[in-house]
Design an enzyme around this catalytic site. Structure first.
Site, PDB file in Angstrom:
ATOM      1  N   ASP A  30      45.239 -36.517   2.331  1.00  0.00           N
ATOM      2  CA  ASP A  30      44.324 -36.975   1.103  1.00  0.00           C
ATOM      3  C   ASP A  30      43.760 -37.999   2.283  1.00  0.00           C
ATOM      4  OD1 ASP A  30      43.745 -39.192  -0.693  1.00  0.00           O
ATOM      5  OD2 ASP A  30      45.055 -40.476  -0.389  1.00  0.00           O
TER       6      ASP A  30
ATOM      7  N   LYS B  78      43.715 -34.287  -7.988  1.00  0.00           N
ATOM      8  CA  LYS B  78      45.267 -34.617  -7.381  1.00  0.00           C
ATOM      9  C   LYS B  78      45.826 -35.047  -8.678  1.00  0.00           C
ATOM     10  CE  LYS B  78      44.382 -35.630  -3.811  1.00  0.00           C
ATOM     11  NZ  LYS B  78      44.800 -36.589  -2.813  1.00  0.00           N
TER      12      LYS B  78
ATOM     13  N   ASN C 259      40.595 -37.249  -4.081  1.00  0.00           N
ATOM     14  CA  ASN C 259      40.315 -37.382  -5.383  1.00  0.00           C
ATOM     15  C   ASN C 259      38.657 -38.107  -5.137  1.00  0.00           C
ATOM     16  OD1 ASN C 259      42.272 -35.857  -6.238  1.00  0.00           O
ATOM     17  ND2 ASN C 259      43.655 -38.081  -7.528  1.00  0.00           N
ATOM     18  N   ASN C 260      38.165 -38.530  -4.822  1.00  0.00           N
ATOM     19  CA  ASN C 260      36.992 -39.563  -4.991  1.00  0.00           C
ATOM     20  C   ASN C 260      35.717 -37.722  -5.430  1.00  0.00           C
ATOM     21  OD1 ASN C 260      34.282 -40.617  -4.269  1.00  0.00           O
ATOM     22  ND2 ASN C 260      34.856 -42.133  -2.622  1.00  0.00           N
TER      23      ASN C 260
ATOM     24  N   ASP D 184      41.338 -41.716   1.415  1.00  0.00           N
ATOM     25  CA  ASP D 184      41.029 -42.341   1.545  1.00  0.00           C
ATOM     26  C   ASP D 184      42.432 -43.760   0.976  1.00  0.00           C
ATOM     27  OD1 ASP D 184      38.528 -43.259   0.854  1.00  0.00           O
ATOM     28  OD2 ASP D 184      38.513 -41.898  -0.526  1.00  0.00           O
TER      29      ASP D 184
ATOM     30  N   ASP E 141      49.144 -41.466  -0.187  1.00  0.00           N
ATOM     31  CA  ASP E 141      49.225 -42.959   0.485  1.00  0.00           C
ATOM     32  C   ASP E 141      49.998 -43.192  -2.075  1.00  0.00           C
ATOM     33  OD1 ASP E 141      46.566 -42.837  -1.163  1.00  0.00           O
ATOM     34  OD2 ASP E 141      46.876 -44.912  -1.052  1.00  0.00           O
TER      35      ASP E 141
END
Length: 260
Positions: free
Chosen positions: A10, A185, A44-45, A12, A210
């Site tokens: 991941d 995700k 996921n951005n 961020d 995270d």
């Protein structure tokens, strides 16, 4: 731990906070590569293309290329190509998402009455009129809603901020409908695309992130080994109350190479 051939990272809250690398994150990525783990940065951005995301990582001191980045925008575009290839898309989202959709030759419309599909995503200029138009586009009940990702809150430079999930939920609520799909995700399409990009079986892939409901669920649902880092949106209180259990919990990405 088992020997691994690939790692899904991941971004961020795991590698970056805002546009800065988290402490020792660049060194940790180098150590993972030295251990033979090819990294794929899965975010996921949906607001940036893979190339723009790679540039952001490089500026923060993390060497990577666009081929090593997978965004929720890319996965959403792939889903729409497969499931709605001839649709006119009404998009609530930012220019970076629109660019990723156009790269796949998908058609966009600004007219809610002409929409075949509504795509909802994070938009930092989200306005009442956007919610109204999305509601109008969905009002006859035959137009499906597709979300780019479920993240209601995301880590930013100073503190957490609303993400795509907040806007997807707002659009779904006002229209009184459930999304046809919410990509990113932990959606299976994202997992399949990531494993295909890495070229490794799930059982030989490590996932580090995270978020319990996205990153860890993404890996656990496929039999990957999961590592939760506490440098983003999840703390130990949230972990204790969650039904999603990571295989390992560490303070930050810097500790992950020690698990190998």
């Amino acid at each position: 731990m088992t020997s691994f051939d690939g790692v899904v990272l991941d971004v961020d809250g795991t590698v970056l906070r805002g546009d800065r690398a988290l402490p020792d994150a660049p060194g940790a990525v180098r150590s993972l590569r030295d251990a033979g783990l090819d990294p794929l940065f899965v975010t996921n951005n949906p607001t940036r293309t893979a190339g723009a995301y790679a540039e952001r990582l490089v500026r923060a001191g993390v060497d990577t290329t666009a081929a090593q980045v997978l965004t929720a925008g890319e996965v959403t575009a792939g889903y729409l190509v497969e499931c709605h290839p001839d649709a006119d898309l009404f998009v609530v989202g930012e220019d970076g998402l629109r660019e990723q959709l156009r790269e796949r030759d998908l058609r966009l419309t600004a007219d809610p009455d002409a929409a075949d599909v509504v795509v909802a995503s994070v938009d930092r200029e989200f306005h009442y009129d956007d919610l109204r138009d999305a509601f109008w586009a969905l009002s006859d009940g035959d137009v499906p809603l597709v979300g780019t990702d479920p993240d209601r809150v995301v880590p930013a430079a100073e503190r957490d901020v609303p993400g795509s999930g907040a806007i997807v939920n707002a659009v779904a609520d006002v229209a009184g409908c459930d999304p046809e799909a919410v990509l990113g995700k932990p959606h299976p399409a994202t997992r399949a695309t990531a494993l295909d990009r890495l070229g490794v079986p799930a059982e030989r892939c490590l996932v580090v992130g995270d978020r319990l409901d996205t990153d860890i669920a993404f890996g656990a649902n496929a039999g990957m080994t999961t590592v939760l880092v506490l440098s983003g949106v999840t703390d130990r209180a949230a972990l204790a109350s969650s039904d999603v259990e990571p295989d390992h919990v560490v303070e930050s990405l810097a500790a992950v190479p020690e698990l190998l």
